[in-house]
Design an enzyme around this catalytic site. Structure first.
Site, PDB file in Angstrom:
ATOM      1  N   ALA A  65      38.543  50.350  42.370  1.00 49.13           N
ATOM      2  CA  ALA A  65      39.308  51.026  43.413  1.00 49.13           C
ATOM      3  C   ALA A  65      40.189  52.065  42.739  1.00 49.13           C
ATOM      4  CB  ALA A  65      40.159  50.008  44.159  1.00 49.13           C
ATOM      5  N   GLY A 109      36.476  46.967  42.052  1.00 48.07           N
ATOM      6  CA  GLY A 109      35.782  47.294  43.304  1.00 48.07           C
ATOM      7  C   GLY A 109      34.374  47.825  43.060  1.00 48.07           C
ATOM      8  N   GLU A 112      32.295  44.826  42.706  1.00 48.56           N
ATOM      9  CA  GLU A 112      32.220  44.210  44.041  1.00 48.56           C
ATOM     10  C   GLU A 112      31.267  44.992  44.947  1.00 48.56           C
ATOM     11  OE1 GLU A 112      36.637  44.355  44.027  1.00 48.56           O
ATOM     12  OE2 GLU A 112      36.470  42.361  44.914  1.00 48.56           O
ATOM     13  N   GLU A 132      40.998  43.382  37.372  1.00 42.95           N
ATOM     14  CA  GLU A 132      42.206  43.570  38.189  1.00 42.95           C
ATOM     15  C   GLU A 132      43.405  42.831  37.613  1.00 42.95           C
ATOM     16  OE1 GLU A 132      39.188  42.766  39.388  1.00 42.95           O
ATOM     17  OE2 GLU A 132      38.744  43.896  41.213  1.00 42.95           O
TER      18      GLU A 132
END
Ligand code: CO8
Length: 258
Positions: A65, A109, A112, A132
């Protein structure tokens, strides 16, 4: 409306979607996830598309992200906007098969997102991780759940708690990716897999997705019943008649998604 953060090409029944924020290693910001959701919904609705390939660049599928976009947000900002919740759901709800072609970094992300696809073909340069924890947070778009289901508790805990990266060989050994190929062959391999899928009936492909994904959501007895009902239902399609007659006639089936 044209896309700015992704590139979409549709050819031979395959929608190739390329993440395109090279200056940020394809970091996933709101605009990119919105555009990706729209491109996937359009691919689902387009009769000409029978399979989707999602890829990044040679250096990065996606490095997570977008940290710049998130860094100053408060809990209230994140909670009220349901940050990336809706976008993630839209991507995961895509009904046509999605092959992820991963080269370089697939982190946070990005990892993911790759796991939301139906299977992952990786180049030998791929690096997967859920780092993260190094930012003082945890995965937020499925990492703790999907990675655990794919590679088991011990390795998932290791990845999430230490933030270390997994190379392509370890990812294949652990069941996270289905194939590893040399970097120069990645797109040929992914497009070849997509071309194989595009030859099949879209009705059957969608049924496969629904049934395999049920394995993660339901107890075995319910999953088996769900699979059997879909299997029975496919006998109402012209594609089932065509597929079985083609086998008996010793010819290639011509599926029409009917
Ligand atoms: N966000 C924003 N920008 C990034 C990101 C990122 N995640 N990753 C890299 N960039 C930018 C860098 O800031 C740099 O920009 P600039 O040139 O303007 O300084 C550019 O991309 C190139 O990066 P590096 O110079 O760092 O390149 P290196 O080759 O030295 O390192 C790495 C590559 C190892 C990938 C390194 O960039 C890195 O560690 N990136 C961050 C990885 C990370 O922590 N990812 C997790 C982010 S948090 C997250 O994903 C939470 C998910 C929950 C919600 C998900 C919704 C989708």
């Amino acid at each position: 409306m044209a896309f700015e953060t992704i590139i979409v090409e549709i050819e031979d029944h395959i929608a190739l979607i390329k993440l395109n924020r090279p200056d940020a290693l394809n970091a996933l910001n709101s605009q990119l996830l919105r555009e990706l959701g729209r491109a996937l919904s359009e691919a689902d609705a387009n009769d000409k598309v029978r399979c989707i390939v999602l890829t990044g660049s040679e250096k990065a599928f996606a490095a997570g992200a977008d940290i710049k976009e998130m860094s100053e947000k408060s809990f209230v900002d994140m909670f009220l906007s349901d940050f990336f919740g809706r976008e993630g759901d839209t991507i995961a709800r895509t009904r046509k098969p999605i092959v992820a072609a991963v080269s370089g970094y697939a982190l946070g992300g990005g990892c993911e997102l790759a796991m939301m696809c139906d299977f992952i073909i990786a180049s030998d340069t791929a690096k997967f991780g859920q780092p993260e924890i190094n930012l003082g947070v945890i995965a937020g778009i499925g990492g703790t759940q999907r990675l655990t289901k794919f590679v088991g508790k011990s390795k998932s805990m290791d990845m999430h708690l230490t933030g270390r990266f997994m190379d392509a060989e370890e990812a294949e050994r652990s069941g996270l990716v289905s194939r590893v190929v040399p970097a120069r062959k990645l797109m040929d391999e992914a497009m070849g897999a997509a071309a194989k899928i595009a030859e099949k009936s879209v009705l059957a492909s969608m049924a496969v997705k629904e049934a395999v994904n049920r394995a993660y959501e339901t107890p075995l007895s319910e999953g088996l019943l769900f699979e059997r009902r879909l299997f029975h239902a496919l006998f109402s399609t012209e594609d089932q008649k065509e597929g079985m007659s083609a086998f008996l006639d010793k010819r290639e089936a011509q599926f029409r998604d009917k």
